[in-house]
Structures are given as structure tokens and as C-alpha cells.
Design a protein around this motif. Sequence first.
Motif, PDB file in Angstrom:
ATOM      1  N   TYR A 131      40.493  32.675  41.999  1.00 50.87           N
ATOM      2  CA  TYR A 131      39.053  32.405  42.076  1.00 50.87           C
ATOM      3  C   TYR A 131      38.841  30.899  41.953  1.00 50.87           C
ATOM      4  N   PHE A 132      37.841  30.383  42.666  1.00 52.53           N
ATOM      5  CA  PHE A 132      37.566  28.947  42.589  1.00 52.53           C
ATOM      6  C   PHE A 132      36.080  28.693  42.364  1.00 52.53           C
ATOM      7  N   MET A 133      35.802  27.610  41.651  1.00 51.41           N
ATOM      8  CA  MET A 133      34.436  27.173  41.410  1.00 51.41           C
ATOM      9  C   MET A 133      34.463  25.655  41.247  1.00 51.41           C
TER      10      MET A 133
ATOM     11  N   LEU B  37      38.885  38.699  35.533  1.00 51.39           N
ATOM     12  CA  LEU B  37      37.881  38.115  34.652  1.00 51.39           C
ATOM     13  C   LEU B  37      37.459  39.078  33.542  1.00 51.39           C
ATOM     14  N   LEU B  38      37.717  40.369  33.750  1.00 49.26           N
ATOM     15  CA  LEU B  38      37.309  41.375  32.767  1.00 49.26           C
ATOM     16  C   LEU B  38      38.503  42.168  32.283  1.00 49.26           C
ATOM     17  N   ILE B  39      38.518  42.478  30.978  1.00 50.89           N
ATOM     18  CA  ILE B  39      39.575  43.313  30.423  1.00 50.89           C
ATOM     19  C   ILE B  39      39.290  44.774  30.732  1.00 50.89           C
ATOM     20  N   GLY B  40      38.047  45.178  30.636  1.00 54.47           N
ATOM     21  CA  GLY B  40      37.649  46.551  30.942  1.00 54.47           C
ATOM     22  C   GLY B  40      36.512  46.557  31.945  1.00 54.47           C
TER      23      GLY B  40
ATOM     24  N   PHE C 274      31.020  35.821  27.789  1.00 50.69           N
ATOM     25  CA  PHE C 274      30.336  35.766  29.068  1.00 50.69           C
ATOM     26  C   PHE C 274      31.347  35.501  30.177  1.00 50.69           C
ATOM     27  N   VAL C 275      31.130  36.145  31.310  1.00 53.32           N
ATOM     28  CA  VAL C 275      32.016  35.997  32.467  1.00 53.32           C
ATOM     29  C   VAL C 275      31.189  35.475  33.626  1.00 53.32           C
ATOM     30  N   LEU C 276      31.668  34.421  34.272  1.00 51.09           N
ATOM     31  CA  LEU C 276      30.951  33.835  35.391  1.00 51.09           C
ATOM     32  C   LEU C 276      31.353  34.520  36.699  1.00 51.09           C
ATOM     33  N   ASP C 277      30.374  34.736  37.555  1.00 50.20           N
ATOM     34  CA  ASP C 277      30.637  35.295  38.879  1.00 50.20           C
ATOM     35  C   ASP C 277      31.293  34.221  39.738  1.00 50.20           C
ATOM     36  N   MET C 278      32.564  34.407  40.018  1.00 52.44           N
ATOM     37  CA  MET C 278      33.336  33.391  40.749  1.00 52.44           C
ATOM     38  C   MET C 278      33.343  33.623  42.257  1.00 52.44           C
ATOM     39  N   GLY C 279      32.607  34.634  42.732  1.00 58.27           N
ATOM     40  CA  GLY C 279      32.606  34.894  44.169  1.00 58.27           C
ATOM     41  C   GLY C 279      33.875  35.618  44.596  1.00 58.27           C
ATOM     42  N   GLU C 280      34.249  35.458  45.849  1.00 58.91           N
ATOM     43  CA  GLU C 280      35.425  36.115  46.391  1.00 58.91           C
ATOM     44  C   GLU C 280      36.683  35.291  46.099  1.00 58.91           C
ATOM     45  N   PRO C 281      37.801  35.972  45.760  1.00 59.09           N
ATOM     46  CA  PRO C 281      39.050  35.229  45.519  1.00 59.09           C
ATOM     47  C   PRO C 281      39.591  34.640  46.819  1.00 59.09           C
ATOM     48  N   VAL C 282      40.404  33.608  46.683  1.00 66.58           N
ATOM     49  CA  VAL C 282      40.944  32.888  47.837  1.00 66.58           C
ATOM     50  C   VAL C 282      42.458  32.986  47.837  1.00 66.58           C
ATOM     51  N   LYS C 283      43.035  33.287  48.983  1.00 62.45           N
ATOM     52  CA  LYS C 283      44.484  33.319  49.129  1.00 62.45           C
ATOM     53  C   LYS C 283      44.984  31.882  49.246  1.00 62.45           C
ATOM     54  N   ILE C 284      45.839  31.460  48.322  1.00 60.88           N
ATOM     55  CA  ILE C 284      46.259  30.054  48.240  1.00 60.88           C
ATOM     56  C   ILE C 284      46.995  29.614  49.508  1.00 60.88           C
TER      57      ILE C 284
ATOM     58  N   GLY D 171      37.362  31.145  36.141  1.00 65.97           N
ATOM     59  CA  GLY D 171      38.650  30.896  36.799  1.00 65.97           C
ATOM     60  C   GLY D 171      38.910  29.433  37.062  1.00 65.97           C
ATOM     61  N   ASN D 172      39.649  29.161  38.124  1.00 71.93           N
ATOM     62  CA  ASN D 172      40.053  27.782  38.457  1.00 71.93           C
ATOM     63  C   ASN D 172      38.855  26.957  38.912  1.00 71.93           C
ATOM     64  N   VAL D 173      38.866  25.696  38.521  1.00 69.64           N
ATOM     65  CA  VAL D 173      37.824  24.786  38.993  1.00 69.64           C
ATOM     66  C   VAL D 173      38.443  23.787  39.961  1.00 69.64           C
TER      67      VAL D 173
END
Length: 639
Positions: free
Chosen positions: A483-485, A559-562, A507-517, A450-452
Amino acid sequence: MLEALFNAKRPIKRFISLTYDIVVLIGAYYFASALRLGRFDITFGLNEIYALATTLLVATAVFIRLGLYRAILRYLNTQALSSIAIGVGAAAVTLAVASFFFNATTPRSVPIIFMVIALIFVGLPRMLMRSIVALTNGNTNNVTNVIVYGAGETGCQLVRSLGATNYHAVAFIDDDKSIQGSVIYGLKVYPPEDINELLHQHNAKITLLALGAAGRHQKSIIIKQLEQIGTAVKTIPPIHQIVEGTAKISDLQDVAIEDLLGREQVAAEPALLSRCIENKVVMVTGAGGSIGSELSRQILRLKPETLILFEISEYSLYAIEQELISACTMLGKACTTKIIPILGSVQNLPHLKQTMRTLSPHTVYHAAAYKHVPMVEHNIVEGVKNNIFGTWHAAQAAIDAKVESFVLISTDKAVRPTNVMGTTKRIAELVLQALAKHQNKTRFTMVRFGNVLGSSGSVVPLFRKQIKAGGPITVTHPDIIRYFMTIPEAAELVIQAGSMGLGGDVFVLDMGEPVKIADLAIEMVKLSGLSVKSAEHPDGDIEIEFTGLRPGEKLFEELLIGDNVSGTEHKRIMRAEEKSLTWSETESLLTALNSACSKYDGEAIKHLLLNAPADYSGSLELSDPLAKQNLSLTGQFTH
């Protein structure tokens, strides 16, 4: 008079200090002799003058060698006072020895009396001057009272460093009950619950975090507590920057958003990091961008044989090349990596082929892409050419050059995309998946995240800029989440994921919990010591303005399609099992897109993207002003 002295140039100040010391050392010798003999009508012979001259030479040489004249009076510390004591002591010993050798009629007790008087004459005025400066600074309107949170070694270093700034520390705050109530560097240590009272008592506007090696989770808890109080919060630079000399401890910064989010970074697996890099030739496309430049920094530390920087922007290429050369120089003999900057576009297939055939990279990290959603929406043709065909060209050049590993930097916006940018990245993934099945020379891997934080286009620097300007902060929607990293963490995980690929892996990175902007914007306002202006609080400082979702923007990123996902040897990296195309199906899509791009037929491009197996759910409406005209251009965009 004092103001003129304080504002004088450093060489003038040093000359005045040196002259003063010579004069007072002569005076100390005279008064020491007068006190010993009990009279002031003293005359000195040639032998006494020789002894005194030798003493002055040794004393000034010691003062210079110990850096006394490099010390700034207003920041005079115990080290400078030690230099005075050592210099005066050396002068007293020299006086005694020189008097003996020159047969001077100097009583044996004179060097001892001389030492005491010289210490007073040399040291006391300097201490008085420092006190005068401190008092003068304390009465100026430019000094800001601050509270230091953390009374450990980092906090103590910070307080010492604040003498060179307009910040004045008034108290320590620390969670450690064993030191609460004690006094460190003249400042009392208080418990956290007293901070609100201290802020008002001392009219302190800012709380400085000096938490040393505290983890992000602990920092996050403390920051959120301070946020409720309404004090502005600042931190010191990261310790590694202070050690490397790229920052000073007194270079205060805004709170890092990664500390606010509170997610701990997982330690890297050294074997995964070095597998595709150490002693190999590594190439990074888009090396001057946010992700590409951080990849290049981390790759350099992993000791590749050669690092090829491929970048379309001349300035960005120059900047990252100079940064890496400087980093390599600091490492000395430990850095033997050859750095090669290549200016070029990933849309230029012949140039890519020539680069890879000539330099023979073992590993390619493909970070070159147009990533800004609205920008690609308004430039659909260039977005498709750069993100889809640029990836295809880089991959084809890698196959021709027998590159071992090719890693694509993808995005969460490629999952069920609602915008052109995300769709182009998903089709780029499909191209590599098809090529992975079509040949066996190069191993293709895709890494999706996701977003960096801090990247070009990130909301964080935009929010900081808007807060500094007095607002408003612009947020597209009250419920939008992301998501932020951090960029270093993302780059580190990309390198590790690329080492685990078998061919065609996503490969999908674990981005943790999403953040409300919107919540992130509110927290940033509060940590700046300001308040949010709203209908309920009309007297607030910064207003948050909701502008509406931009073309192609989603409320929630995935982050995942399925649901078909499996773990890997790294706990923060998952392998997604997703549908792919055959090479013939992919080639047919690329041929049709190529034809539409060469004609600037935006409508045709939109139809092809909507019908492609990328799950694109955008509309047929065009935002590209050039593609709207459906211009027919001469010259085909061919592979």
C-alpha cells in the motif's frame, strides 16, 4: 566577438547596453534634426546641448527604473519591449519640454522624428540579438525538443519559461477540441492521438505535462497512455512551490508516483485538524524523520502556541528547525509559534520526563522509531529498546506531565508481523492500550498505515537512483505488493485521527488499492523513456532483478488483525477493535524484555517476541551479529 559578449559578466553587459543607448539617442537627435532641416552639416548650440543632456538623463533613468538593463537579451519578452517604448516616449516628451525651457532652436517636429528613430535604434538591435542567440542555441546539440501536454495557462507559462533552458518546445497537445488546430505562442495545438507522429517528426525525446489543476485520476490516465508510447515524461513542480518561490516552472521533475497511482486525496476536516493543535503546546518525537518532519510542517500551519521538536539526530533536528523558522518568517505576523528544538533519545526516560514537565505539552505525536525492516532484523536489541521501551518511556513521561493526547505513529507491519520491526510496533501498541486502561490522565491513540512515498527506505527513490545508474532495478519478489500513501496525506490523516481518539483506539487509514512493486518498477522505467530488458526483449535498457524476500519481509501487508472495524467521522479513517492486555500482563512482558536486552540475549528476545500476544510468526534464527554472541554487559537497561 558575439561569443565573448554573450559570456561577459552581467555588470559589463549592463554597462555596454547603457553606453549604447546613450550613443544611439544622441544619434537619433542628430538624424531627426538632419531629416527635418534637410541637411547634415548641423551645429548645435549650448541650449540644444542642455536640452539633449536632460533628455538623456530622463531616458536612461526611465530605462533603469523599468528594469531594461536587468532583462537578459536571449529571454527578451514583451515587457522589456514595453519598457523601451515607454522610455523612448518619455525621452521624446522631455526633448520637447526641455527645448522650450532652454530656448533651443529645435523644430517642433524633431521630437516626433526622434522618437521613431530612437525606437528603431534601441529596440531593433535587441530583437536581432535575441534572434541570433535563439538561432545559435537551436543549432547546438544540447537542445532537446519537447512536446508540451496541456495548452492552458500552465502550458503557456511553461513554454515561456523554457527559453531559459536547453529544452525547445515544438508542439502543444491538448484534449480540448475547441483549441485543437489553433496556434499558441507559435506552436500548433494537436490532439492526443497525434503525439506518436509528432515525437518522430520533431525527434522529440520528452513529453512535458502541464495539466494545471487536473486531478490525480485524470493525470494517471494520461500518464499511462504516454507510458505505452515510450516517451520520457516529466512534469512541472507543484503550483504551491512555484507561488512560494521555492521552485521555478522550468524546474522539470520526474512524474510524481502519486499521480501515477491516480488516487485522489480526500479533503481534510478543518475541525479535526485544529482540535489538538491550535493555541496548544505540541511535541513531535522523531521530528527530523520523514513522517515527523511532515507532521511538524503541518502542525506549524495549524498555529500551535509552541512546537517542541524532539530528535536524536543533531543534523536532522537542525535541518527541520531551520526549515520551520524560515516558513514562520515568511508568514510574518501570522506566525506566532515558538519553536523549541530538543536533542535527545526516547530511550532516555529522565530526559523525556524533564522535557515534558518543563515545557508542558498538551499533545504529543510519537513518530520516533526504527522502521527499516532488515536494519531492525540485524539490530534486534536496539530495535526493541527504541521501538518498545522508547514508546513506553515517552508514554510514561506524558502521563507524569499530564499530557492530554498522545498519538503513536504505527505501521501495517504490526499486523500479524513476520519481522522484528513489525512485532516491536505491535507490542508498542499493546503497551499504549494497556496504559489507556490503567490511567485516565492521558488519552492514547494509535494510527496504523502502510508505506509512504518518498520516505527514508522507500522503493521509489531507490528505483529512480537505479534507473539513473543504468540498472538493474532490484525487486525482492515478482508478486510482492504494498500500500502507498504520500507523506503529506499520511501526516494529515494522523493529525485528524488523533483528534478522534477516546482512549486506546487503533485507527487504520484507508490506503486505497495495493500496488504490485514489479509493475511500479516497469512503469517508472517506461516513463523515463527507456525499455525493460528481459529474456523476451534482450535489447532493452534496464533489467529488473529479483533478489528474494529479505529476512522478515512479507509478500502482502495487512492493515487489520481481524474484521472488527467501524467507521469514524472521517471517511478515510477506520477504528479497529482488537484484543489488548492488562497492565500487569504488559508490565510482565516488558520486565522480561528488559532483562534480555540488558544481557544482549538475542535468543531470549526472540522467544519473548514469539510468545507475546503480537501474532509474530518469525523464526528463531538470529540476524543480529552482536546478539548472536549473547554478550553479558554490565549495567542494566532499566525503566
